[in-house]
Design a protein around this motif. Structure first.
Motif, PDB file in Angstrom:
ATOM      1  N   UNK A   1       2.809   0.430  -9.326  1.00 36.30           N
ATOM      2  CA  UNK A   1       3.269   1.720  -8.796  1.00 36.30           C
ATOM      3  C   UNK A   1       3.515   2.713  -9.921  1.00 36.30           C
ATOM      4  N   UNK A   2       4.127   2.247 -11.013  1.00 36.52           N
ATOM      5  CA  UNK A   2       4.382   3.131 -12.149  1.00 36.52           C
ATOM      6  C   UNK A   2       3.091   3.546 -12.845  1.00 36.52           C
ATOM      7  N   UNK A   3       2.071   2.696 -12.758  1.00 39.10           N
ATOM      8  CA  UNK A   3       0.805   2.973 -13.436  1.00 39.10           C
ATOM      9  C   UNK A   3      -0.146   3.839 -12.620  1.00 39.10           C
ATOM     10  N   UNK A   4       0.163   4.085 -11.357  1.00 34.51           N
ATOM     11  CA  UNK A   4      -0.748   4.863 -10.519  1.00 34.51           C
ATOM     12  C   UNK A   4      -1.120   6.217 -11.119  1.00 34.51           C
ATOM     13  N   UNK A   5      -0.200   6.962 -11.762  1.00 43.57           N
ATOM     14  CA  UNK A   5      -0.590   8.261 -12.348  1.00 43.57           C
ATOM     15  C   UNK A   5      -1.340   8.126 -13.673  1.00 43.57           C
TER      16      UNK A   5
ATOM     17  N   UNK B   1      -7.514   7.041  -5.033  1.00 46.04           N
ATOM     18  CA  UNK B   1      -8.345   5.933  -4.544  1.00 46.04           C
ATOM     19  C   UNK B   1      -8.960   5.159  -5.698  1.00 46.04           C
ATOM     20  N   UNK B   2      -9.503   5.875  -6.664  1.00 40.17           N
ATOM     21  CA  UNK B   2     -10.102   5.216  -7.823  1.00 40.17           C
ATOM     22  C   UNK B   2      -9.055   4.483  -8.647  1.00 40.17           C
TER      23      UNK B   2
ATOM     24  N   UNK C   1      -6.032  -2.761  -8.659  1.00 35.64           N
ATOM     25  CA  UNK C   1      -6.319  -3.998  -7.941  1.00 35.64           C
ATOM     26  C   UNK C   1      -7.136  -4.962  -8.813  1.00 35.64           C
ATOM     27  N   UNK C   2      -7.936  -4.423  -9.714  1.00 36.52           N
ATOM     28  CA  UNK C   2      -8.632  -5.289 -10.663  1.00 36.52           C
ATOM     29  C   UNK C   2      -7.654  -5.944 -11.626  1.00 36.52           C
ATOM     30  N   UNK C   3      -6.632  -5.193 -12.016  1.00 34.36           N
ATOM     31  CA  UNK C   3      -5.608  -5.724 -12.911  1.00 34.36           C
ATOM     32  C   UNK C   3      -4.676  -6.682 -12.175  1.00 34.36           C
ATOM     33  N   UNK C   4      -4.341  -6.351 -10.925  1.00 33.74           N
ATOM     34  CA  UNK C   4      -3.420  -7.167 -10.117  1.00 33.74           C
ATOM     35  C   UNK C   4      -4.104  -7.546  -8.800  1.00 33.74           C
TER      36      UNK C   4
ATOM     37  N   UNK D   1       0.828  -1.211   0.000  1.00 30.51           N
ATOM     38  CA  UNK D   1       0.000   0.000   0.000  1.00 30.51           C
ATOM     39  C   UNK D   1       0.857   1.252   0.000  1.00 30.51           C
ATOM     40  N   UNK D   2       1.949   1.243   0.765  1.00 32.29           N
ATOM     41  CA  UNK D   2       2.819   2.419   0.833  1.00 32.29           C
ATOM     42  C   UNK D   2       3.555   2.643  -0.486  1.00 32.29           C
ATOM     43  N   UNK D   3       3.948   1.573  -1.144  1.00 33.15           N
ATOM     44  CA  UNK D   3       4.555   1.703  -2.465  1.00 33.15           C
ATOM     45  C   UNK D   3       3.586   2.355  -3.443  1.00 33.15           C
ATOM     46  N   UNK D   4       2.328   1.944  -3.391  1.00 31.09           N
ATOM     47  CA  UNK D   4       1.330   2.540  -4.276  1.00 31.09           C
ATOM     48  C   UNK D   4       1.067   3.994  -3.912  1.00 31.09           C
ATOM     49  N   UNK D   5       1.145   4.310  -2.625  1.00 31.16           N
ATOM     50  CA  UNK D   5       0.990   5.710  -2.202  1.00 31.16           C
ATOM     51  C   UNK D   5       2.063   6.589  -2.843  1.00 31.16           C
ATOM     52  N   UNK D   6       3.284   6.093  -2.882  1.00 30.68           N
ATOM     53  CA  UNK D   6       4.362   6.865  -3.503  1.00 30.68           C
ATOM     54  C   UNK D   6       4.083   7.046  -4.996  1.00 30.68           C
ATOM     55  N   UNK D   7       3.568   5.998  -5.631  1.00 29.29           N
ATOM     56  CA  UNK D   7       3.234   6.096  -7.044  1.00 29.29           C
ATOM     57  C   UNK D   7       2.082   7.032  -7.335  1.00 29.29           C
ATOM     58  N   UNK D   8       1.292   7.340  -6.299  1.00 32.43           N
ATOM     59  CA  UNK D   8       0.080   8.140  -6.508  1.00 32.43           C
ATOM     60  C   UNK D   8       0.319   9.644  -6.435  1.00 32.43           C
TER      61      UNK D   8
END
Length: 248
Positions: A161-165, A125-126, A132-135, A111-118
């Motif tokens: 993480x790279x895809x978050x933006x 959130x969306x 999460x649907x993809x992974x 979750x924290x890794x994804x936060x950095x990516x966001x």
């Protein structure tokens, strides 16, 4: 000479590319590695870069993400010259990068890794729910430290993480490196799903045969130069490619 062999004699240019490199030259210190490389990636396309060890493939990816200075050449995003950008400015302009190594923060949770990516995500959130649907495995592992993930799960996290933006283009260096054979096919399925979700992909990969199953076009890089470019079917059908790069 067959039609397939004729078709790989040149490197075509695509005026409708969402991401382009023209005449890229760079290296390390006094050592030049790339000599005028051209690359085009069109919208919703998977493009493969392959070649022998030492061809300059990873150097190319670092240069395209501005982790190395351009000695010469240009990088264009949607037809505009962005060669002046620094590496930390690439993501806000729609380009993300997954390096081969050191691509997650092992001491942080999923979750924290994804936060950095966001950090550059419009609706984190969306976007997280979409990924999460993809992974789905990552949703199950949200509270785990990245260091405890399997190799395949860690690769999923690096891509997520790279895809978050929600980038327009994702650069991926050797996504199957170090993975067990049974996980390689699944990894390329994920790459294809990323493309289907609207992100174009430029991928460096040594497992050429497996990567070509999801690839639209491919570039052969050798000794820091473009050797040829063609669609995936032409590459697969080329005896020259099989002899030089696939060992078949």
């Amino acid at each position: 000479m067959s039609d397939a062999e004729t078709d790989i004699e040149t490197v075509r240019r695509y005026e409708d590319a969402v991401f382009s490199a023209r005449g890229v030259e760079t290296g390390y210190g006094d050592l030049q590695v790339l000599y005028g490389v051209d690359i085009d990636v069109r919208d919703d396309e998977i493009v493969l870069v392959f070649g022998p060890n030492g061809a300059g493939k990873s150097t190319l990816m670092r240069a395209l993400f501005k982790q190395l200075p351009l000695w010469d050449g240009t990088i264009e995003i949607d037809g505009e010259d962005y060669s002046h950008l620094e590496s930390n400015e690439m993501v806000p302009h729609g380009v993300a990068y997954v390096p081969q190594t050191a691509n997650v923060f092992p001491n942080l949770t999923v979750a924290e890794n994804l936060d950095i990516g966001s950090l550059h995500a419009a609706d984190p959130a969306s976007r997280r729910e979409d990924l999460f649907e993809l992974f789905p495995r990552l949703e199950e592992r949200q509270s785990q430290d990245a260091a405890t993930l399997s190799g395949g799960e860690r690769q999923m996290l690096a891509m997520a993480r790279a895809l978050m933006p929600d980038p327009d283009v994702l650069l991926i260096d050797e996504p199957s490196a170090g993975l067990a054979p049974q996980l390689i096919e699944r990894t390329f399925e994920h790459v294809d799903q990323i493309r289907q979700a609207g992100t174009a992909v430029l991928m460096v990969e040594q497992n050429v045969s497996a990567a070509l199953e999801v690839t639209d076009r491919a570039y052969a890089l050798d000794m820091g130069e473009n050797k040829f470019e063609a669609d995936a079917e032409t590459i697969r059908d080329s005896q020259r490619v099989r002899d030089l790069y696939l060992g078949q």
